[in-house]
Design an enzyme around this catalytic site. Structure first.
Site, PDB file in Angstrom:
ATOM      1  N   ASP A 157       0.822  -1.213   0.000  1.00 59.62           N
ATOM      2  CA  ASP A 157       0.000   0.000   0.000  1.00 59.62           C
ATOM      3  C   ASP A 157       0.857   1.266   0.000  1.00 59.62           C
ATOM      4  O   ASP A 157       2.025   1.246   0.381  1.00 59.62           O
ATOM      5  CB  ASP A 157      -0.881   0.042   1.248  1.00 59.62           C
ATOM      6  CG  ASP A 157      -2.083  -0.875   1.155  1.00 59.62           C
ATOM      7  OD1 ASP A 157      -2.136  -1.700   0.229  1.00 59.62           O
ATOM      8  OD2 ASP A 157      -2.973  -0.773   2.030  1.00 59.62           O
ATOM      9  N   HIS A 223      -5.970   9.192   1.233  1.00 57.94           N
ATOM     10  CA  HIS A 223      -5.889   8.185   2.288  1.00 57.94           C
ATOM     11  C   HIS A 223      -6.747   8.520   3.518  1.00 57.94           C
ATOM     12  O   HIS A 223      -6.291   8.423   4.654  1.00 57.94           O
ATOM     13  CB  HIS A 223      -4.433   8.002   2.714  1.00 57.94           C
ATOM     14  CG  HIS A 223      -4.125   6.658   3.294  1.00 57.94           C
ATOM     15  ND1 HIS A 223      -4.355   6.342   4.614  1.00 57.94           N
ATOM     16  CD2 HIS A 223      -3.580   5.545   2.734  1.00 57.94           C
ATOM     17  CE1 HIS A 223      -3.973   5.095   4.847  1.00 57.94           C
ATOM     18  NE2 HIS A 223      -3.499   4.584   3.714  1.00 57.94           N
ATOM     19  N   HIS A 330       3.328  -2.507   3.265  1.00 62.83           N
ATOM     20  CA  HIS A 330       3.401  -1.138   2.768  1.00 62.83           C
ATOM     21  C   HIS A 330       4.767  -0.841   2.141  1.00 62.83           C
ATOM     22  O   HIS A 330       5.756  -1.501   2.435  1.00 62.83           O
ATOM     23  CB  HIS A 330       3.155  -0.143   3.905  1.00 62.83           C
ATOM     24  CG  HIS A 330       1.772  -0.212   4.475  1.00 62.83           C
ATOM     25  ND1 HIS A 330       1.368  -1.224   5.333  1.00 62.83           N
ATOM     26  CD2 HIS A 330       0.690   0.583   4.301  1.00 62.83           C
ATOM     27  CE1 HIS A 330       0.099  -1.040   5.653  1.00 62.83           C
ATOM     28  NE2 HIS A 330      -0.330   0.055   5.049  1.00 62.83           N
TER      29      HIS A 330
END
Length: 458
Positions: A157, A223, A330
Site C-alpha cells: 500500500d 488516504h 506497505h
C-alpha cells in the site's frame, strides 16, 4: 437491409439492458469502464500490455514523463466536491443503488463505531465488524484471501514512495530501491495500491511499476477514512485517483483498497459503479505501525518479524492448509521497505508468492483489454495475445460513443458482422448477476432469429 436490421437490434438490445439495469427493481446497477475517463490520452513511456520478462530490468527510474499534471487537488487534502469534473463523475452513478448512510465520525484519529449496531451490522462496516460480505445482493464479496493454500498474494500500500524533503536522510529508501529489490528476487511481481497524490508527485516511479509488470490498484487520493466522507467526497477521492492513474499510466484499474480497511456498503456501492471491486486482507503485518519515515509507530520491528516468522513456521509445519493469504504490507517508509526486503526471499522459499489477481485467477485487473496478466490457469499471458488482438480489431469496427453518458448510443461501422455486434453489446452492457442478463439474452435471441430469417429470404 441486413446492416439496418443489425443497427436496430443493437439499439433495441442496449436500450432493454440499460433500462433493466437502472430500474429500481433490477438486481444490480451497471458496472463498466468509467466513461468520464474516456478522453484521457495514453501517455508516452508506458507498456500497452503485460511486459515481456526480458524487458524487466534492474536500474534507475525512467525520465519524468512530459505530462501536464496541473489542476489536481492539493496533496494530503480532501478534494473539493464543487469541481466540474467531480460533478460529471457523480452524474454517472445511479444513486438509487447507494444506501442512505450518514458519514461516520472520526474521534481521536479513528472512526467511532460506538453507536453502530454491530450485532446486525446492516451495512457490512468492516471497521466495526470486519465484515467482508456485503449486505447488498448485487455487490460481490470483498477479495481478502487467496483461495489456494500455499499462495501468498503479495501486495503493498501507499506507493509510490517518495520523500518530498529532498534533504531527508531516508531518501535512499524511496523508489526505485524497492522495485529494484523485486527485480533482484526473481523479478517478483506484486499488487501495488497507489495513492493518487503520490502518483501525481512521483509519476516516473508509477510508470516504472507498471512497466515492471506489477498490478496497479487505487488507494484513494488522500488516504482518508472513507466511511467518514459524504457521497460527494467519496466520488472525489475515487475520481482524482482514477484520473491520475489513467493520465500517468494509461490504465483504468478495476480494484481498490480502502485506507485503514474502512469500508461499508455505501462506499462499496459507489466504488462498484465507478468500476472497482474492493480488496482487503486476511493477515496484517502491522508494518505500518513501526517507527520510521511514516511516523513514530508503536510496535518494534522485532514484533513484526515475529508475525512473519509465525506465518512461515505455520506453513512449514503443515498447519496452514485452509487457504492462501493476502497480507497487508506497505512501501511508505524506510522501515516498511527494509522489512519487505528482509522477508521476501523467505516467503518465496515457503509460499507461491504471486500478485493478488493471479492468486484469484483473474487475468484482467484493468478495463483496458490489451492487458492480459498471468493467472494460475495460464501463467504465460503471451498465449492470449492473439485473442486479445482479435478483440481489439472487433472494437475498431463497433464502438460505443460514451460522450453522452452511460446510456450512449452504439455506432456501427459499414462492414460490421453479427458476431462483432453481439460482442460489443455484451461488453457495453452491465456486468451484473445472471438474472440481470435475462433481458439482454432474450432481446439478443430475437435479433438473431430476425437476422437468420432475413438471410434465408435474401
Amino acid at each position: 437491409m441486413l446492416s439496418n436490421i443489425i443497427a436496430l437490434c443493437v439499439l433495441f438490445t442496449s436500450t432493454v439492458v440499460s433500462q433493466d439495469s437502472t430500474s429500481p427493481n433490477a438486481p444490480s446497477p451497471a458496472q463498466a469502464s468509467p466513461a468520464y475517463l474516456s478522453d484521457i490520452p495514453i501517455p508516452q513511456g508506458v507498456v500497452l500490455e503485460y511486459p515481456r520478462d526480458e524487458d524487466v530490468q534492474w536500474g534507475d527510474l525512467p525520465p519524468i514523463p512530459d505530462i501536464d499534471l496541473s489542476g489536481y487537488p492539493a496533496r494530503g487534502e480532501l478534494p473539493s466536491t464543487d469541481n466540474p469534473e467531480v460533478q460529471n463523475a457523480m452524474n454517472y452513478i445511479d444513486w438509487t443503488y447507494v444506501p442512505l448512510v450518514d458519514p461516520r465520525e472520526v474521534v481521536n484519529w479513528v472512526v467511532d463505531t460506538s453507536q453502530y449496531d454491530i450485532a446486525s451490522d446492516p451495512y457490512c462496516w468492516w471497521s466495526a465488524s470486519i465484515c467482508k460480505r456485503p449486505k447488498l445482493e448485487y455487490l460481490p464479496e470483498d477479495i481478502y484471501y487467496c483461495p489456494n493454500a500455499g499462495d501468498w498474494g503479495l501486495n503493498y500500500d501507499d506507493g509510490p514512495f517518495k520523500l518530498l524533503d529532498r534533504d531527508h536522510p531516508d531518501r535512499e529508501w524511496e523508489q526505485p530501491r524497492f522495485y529494484n529489490s523485486l527485480v533482484k528476487y526473481n523479478k517478483q511481481k506484486a499488487t501495488l495500491f497507489f495513492v493518487g497524490a503520490n502518483v501525481v508527485s512521483f509519476p516516473e516511479a508509477a510508470q516504472r511499476a507498471l512497466n515492471d509488470g506489477h498490478t496497479i490498484c487505487s488507494h484513494t487520493w488522500s488516504h482518508p477514512y472513507m466511511t467518514s466522507l459524504t457521497n460527494e467526497q467519496v466520488v472525489a477521492q475515487f475520481y482524482w485517483t482514477q484520473k491520475a492513474i489513467k493520465q500517468v499510466l494509461g490504465i483504468t484499474p478495476k480494484c481498490w483498497r480502502p485506507p485503514f480497511g474502512d469500508v461499508d456498503d455505501r462506499v462499496r456501492a459507489i466504488a462498484w459503479q465507478m468500476g472497482m471491486r474492493t480488496i482487503l486482507w486476511d493477515q496484517d503485518s502491522n508494518d505500518w505501525n513501526m517507527p520510521g519515515t511514516a511516523g513514530l509507530g508503536h510496535i518494534s520491528p522485532d514484533t513484526v518479524n515475529g508475525f512473519f516468522q509465525a506465518w512461515v513456521d505455520k506453513r512449514v509445519s503443515g498447519n496452514d492448509n485452509e487457504h492462501g493469504h493476502i497480507t497487508l504490507q506497505h512501501e511508505n517508509s524506510n522501515s516498511t521497505v527494509a522489512m519487505s526486503e528482509k522477508w521476501l526471499p523467505e516467503l518465496q522459499s515457503v509460499f507461491n508468492v504471486i500478485p493478488i489477481h493471479q492468486c484469484i485467477n483473474d487475468p484482467s485487473p484493468y478495463w483496458e483489454e490489451s492487458f492480459i496478466y498471468p493467472t494460475l490457469d495460464n501463467p504465460f499471458p503471451d498465449q492470449l495475445e492473439l485473442s486479445a488482438n482479435n478483440n481489439n480489431q472487433t472494437k475498431t469496427q463497433v464502438t460505443r460513443d460514451l460522450s453522452d453518458g452511460p446510456n450512449a448510443a452504439i455506432r456501427i461501422g459499414a462492414n460490421t458482422d453479427a458476431d462483432a455486434v453481439l460482442n460489443i453489446v455484451q461488453e457495453t452492457s452491465v456486468h451484473t448477476s445472471d438474472a440481470s442478463f435475462l433481458p439482454f439474452y432474450t432481446s439478443t435471441l430475437v435479433c438473431i432469429m430476425i437476422m437468420v430469417i432475413t438471410i434465408l429470404i435474401a
